[in-house]
Design a protein around this motif. Sequence first.
Motif, mmCIF file in Angstrom:
data_model
loop_
_atom_site.group_PDB
_atom_site.id
_atom_site.type_symbol
_atom_site.label_atom_id
_atom_site.label_comp_id
_atom_site.label_asym_id
_atom_site.label_seq_id
_atom_site.Cartn_x
_atom_site.Cartn_y
_atom_site.Cartn_z
ATOM 1 N N THR A 131 0.847 -1.188 0.000
ATOM 2 C CA THR A 131 0.000 0.000 0.000
ATOM 3 C C THR A 131 0.886 1.243 0.000
ATOM 4 O O THR A 131 2.082 1.170 0.302
ATOM 5 N N ASP A 132 0.297 2.372 -0.329
ATOM 6 C CA ASP A 132 1.017 3.645 -0.250
ATOM 7 C C ASP A 132 0.892 4.273 1.140
ATOM 8 O O ASP A 132 1.436 5.352 1.385
ATOM 9 N N SER A 133 0.146 3.627 2.031
ATOM 10 C CA SER A 133 -0.078 4.182 3.364
ATOM 11 C C SER A 133 1.223 4.231 4.168
ATOM 12 O O SER A 133 2.028 3.300 4.138
ATOM 13 N N LYS A 134 1.404 5.310 4.878
ATOM 14 C CA LYS A 134 2.594 5.489 5.703
ATOM 15 C C LYS A 134 2.344 4.990 7.128
ATOM 16 O O LYS A 134 1.213 4.961 7.601
ATOM 17 N N THR A 135 3.405 4.619 7.790
ATOM 18 C CA THR A 135 3.345 4.281 9.212
ATOM 19 C C THR A 135 4.593 4.845 9.871
ATOM 20 O O THR A 135 5.238 5.729 9.339
ATOM 21 N N GLY A 136 4.935 4.334 11.032
ATOM 22 C CA GLY A 136 6.094 4.830 11.768
ATOM 23 C C GLY A 136 5.812 4.820 13.253
ATOM 24 O O GLY A 136 5.133 3.932 13.772
ATOM 25 N N VAL A 137 6.300 5.834 13.952
ATOM 26 C CA VAL A 137 6.095 5.975 15.397
ATOM 27 C C VAL A 137 4.717 6.602 15.639
ATOM 28 O O VAL A 137 4.321 7.531 14.936
ATOM 29 N N TRP A 138 3.992 6.080 16.636
ATOM 30 C CA TRP A 138 2.720 6.701 17.028
ATOM 31 C C TRP A 138 3.049 7.810 18.012
ATOM 32 O O TRP A 138 3.580 7.562 19.078
ATOM 33 N N LEU A 139 2.735 9.056 17.626
ATOM 34 C CA LEU A 139 3.219 10.229 18.343
ATOM 35 C C LEU A 139 2.947 10.188 19.844
ATOM 36 O O LEU A 139 3.853 10.377 20.666
ATOM 37 N N GLY A 140 1.694 9.909 20.244
ATOM 38 C CA GLY A 140 1.361 9.925 21.662
ATOM 39 C C GLY A 140 2.047 8.841 22.473
ATOM 40 O O GLY A 140 2.246 8.991 23.684
ATOM 41 N N GLU A 141 2.414 7.740 21.810
ATOM 42 C CA GLU A 141 3.108 6.661 22.515
ATOM 43 C C GLU A 141 4.556 7.028 22.808
ATOM 44 O O GLU A 141 5.205 6.369 23.619
ATOM 45 N N MET A 142 5.052 8.046 22.125
ATOM 46 C CA MET A 142 6.368 8.585 22.435
ATOM 47 C C MET A 142 6.259 9.758 23.411
ATOM 48 O O MET A 142 6.971 9.809 24.416
ATOM 49 N N THR A 143 5.342 10.710 23.130
ATOM 50 C CA THR A 143 5.319 11.935 23.921
ATOM 51 C C THR A 143 4.810 11.715 25.350
ATOM 52 O O THR A 143 5.369 12.277 26.292
ATOM 53 N N ASP A 144 3.761 10.908 25.522
ATOM 54 C CA ASP A 144 3.244 10.685 26.875
ATOM 55 C C ASP A 144 4.315 10.098 27.786
ATOM 56 O O ASP A 144 4.569 10.625 28.881
ATOM 57 N N PRO A 145 5.004 9.014 27.384
ATOM 58 C CA PRO A 145 6.085 8.490 28.222
ATOM 59 C C PRO A 145 7.270 9.455 28.352
ATOM 60 O O PRO A 145 7.866 9.565 29.430
ATOM 61 N N TYR A 146 7.597 10.135 27.269
ATOM 62 C CA TYR A 146 8.734 11.056 27.296
ATOM 63 C C TYR A 146 8.594 12.057 28.442
ATOM 64 O O TYR A 146 9.526 12.264 29.240
ATOM 65 N N TYR A 147 7.415 12.665 28.546
ATOM 66 C CA TYR A 147 7.225 13.669 29.599
ATOM 67 C C TYR A 147 7.015 13.039 30.968
ATOM 68 O O TYR A 147 7.371 13.647 31.984
ATOM 69 N N LYS A 148 6.474 11.824 31.024
ATOM 70 C CA LYS A 148 6.400 11.113 32.307
ATOM 71 C C LYS A 148 7.805 10.899 32.860
ATOM 72 O O LYS A 148 8.071 11.116 34.052
ATOM 73 N N PHE A 149 8.722 10.458 32.005
ATOM 74 C CA PHE A 149 10.092 10.215 32.447
ATOM 75 C C PHE A 149 10.789 11.510 32.852
ATOM 76 O O PHE A 149 11.472 11.566 33.876
ATOM 77 N N GLU A 150 10.603 12.549 32.043
ATOM 78 C CA GLU A 150 11.234 13.832 32.374
ATOM 79 C C GLU A 150 10.732 14.371 33.715
ATOM 80 O O GLU A 150 11.515 14.848 34.535
ATOM 81 N N GLU A 151 9.432 14.286 33.940
ATOM 82 C CA GLU A 151 8.849 14.778 35.188
ATOM 83 C C GLU A 151 9.343 13.990 36.395
ATOM 84 O O GLU A 151 9.412 14.519 37.508
ATOM 85 N N ALA A 152 9.715 12.721 36.170
ATOM 86 C CA ALA A 152 10.226 11.882 37.252
ATOM 87 C C ALA A 152 11.733 12.029 37.436
ATOM 88 O O ALA A 152 12.323 11.348 38.277
ATOM 89 N N GLY A 153 12.362 12.910 36.652
ATOM 90 C CA GLY A 153 13.784 13.175 36.829
ATOM 91 C C GLY A 153 14.706 12.385 35.935
ATOM 92 O O GLY A 153 15.921 12.337 36.178
ATOM 93 N N TYR A 154 14.164 11.774 34.898
ATOM 94 C CA TYR A 154 14.992 10.994 33.980
ATOM 95 C C TYR A 154 15.307 11.785 32.728
ATOM 96 O O TYR A 154 14.464 12.532 32.222
ATOM 97 N N GLN A 155 16.509 11.611 32.228
ATOM 98 C CA GLN A 155 16.879 12.156 30.930
ATOM 99 C C GLN A 155 16.641 11.074 29.887
ATOM 100 O O GLN A 155 17.054 9.930 30.066
ATOM 101 N N VAL A 156 15.980 11.424 28.787
ATOM 102 C CA VAL A 156 15.607 10.449 27.765
ATOM 103 C C VAL A 156 16.503 10.604 26.546
ATOM 104 O O VAL A 156 16.631 11.701 25.994
ATOM 105 N N LEU A 157 17.119 9.496 26.137
ATOM 106 C CA LEU A 157 17.859 9.472 24.873
ATOM 107 C C LEU A 157 17.017 8.745 23.844
ATOM 108 O O LEU A 157 16.582 7.612 24.066
ATOM 109 N N LEU A 158 16.770 9.387 22.714
ATOM 110 C CA LEU A 158 16.008 8.787 21.630
ATOM 111 C C LEU A 158 16.966 8.124 20.648
ATOM 112 O O LEU A 158 17.936 8.741 20.205
#
Length: 236
Positions: free
Chosen positions: A20-47
């Motif tokens: 198909t011509d349909s695109k996929t990849g990373v689901w934005l909220g599945e990255m951003t929600d955890p990213y900020y949870k970790f940051e708020e808990a004092g963790y530095q996130v490496l992507l």
Amino acid sequence: MENKRNILMILSSHDRMDGTDSKTGVWLGEMTDPYYKFEEAGYQVLLASPLGGEPPLDPMSKLTEQLTSDNRKFLDDENAQQRFKNTVQLESVQSSAFDGVFIPGGHGPLWDLARHPEVSRLLTDFIKEHKPIGAVCHGPAALVALAQTDPDFLVGKHVTAFTNMEENLVMRSDYIPFKLESRLKELGASFSSAPVPFVPHVVRDGNLVTGQNPLSAGPTATKLIEVLQEISPKDI
């Protein structure tokens, strides 16, 4: 990255559905929600990602109705945007630099993270070092790569992931290499899911934490943080 607690986040580099011509990849909220949870808990996130650089985002995850508050925060966060555009290539990453690892979904991981040797290497090292692993939605496809080098790892493990029913409901079943629920069961996992599709469901088995779907991303990260805070030297 010294003097701070660190989380590795592994993102897919794959951008296209099969046949198909349909695109996929990373689901934005599945990255951003955890990213900020970790940051708020004092963790530095490496992507990090298999190819490095900027990973593809699933266009559906950027639609207005899919935008979470953390998605909007990310779109205004220049530092996070730069990290996303410049992910580190997996082959240059060592588990020893991190306290744990988290793997978001989007359909992309079914192609690359499910069979990438560097994913297998890193997860094997995290296990050897008794460090927790978190994954949500299609992120647990990374455990399929791990099973290539440790076939017994998933046997009897309590896990969840994007379900066959959810896959059918989003009408992408015919365009993916395999259904994740079925594959995890084939590898011996004890799979569970929420009573109805698309509601949060998180499963912890030792130091392994998995979430079912996009709404499970934040709760999965929260549970992983709980594991990190109580970590003890035992196998997952």
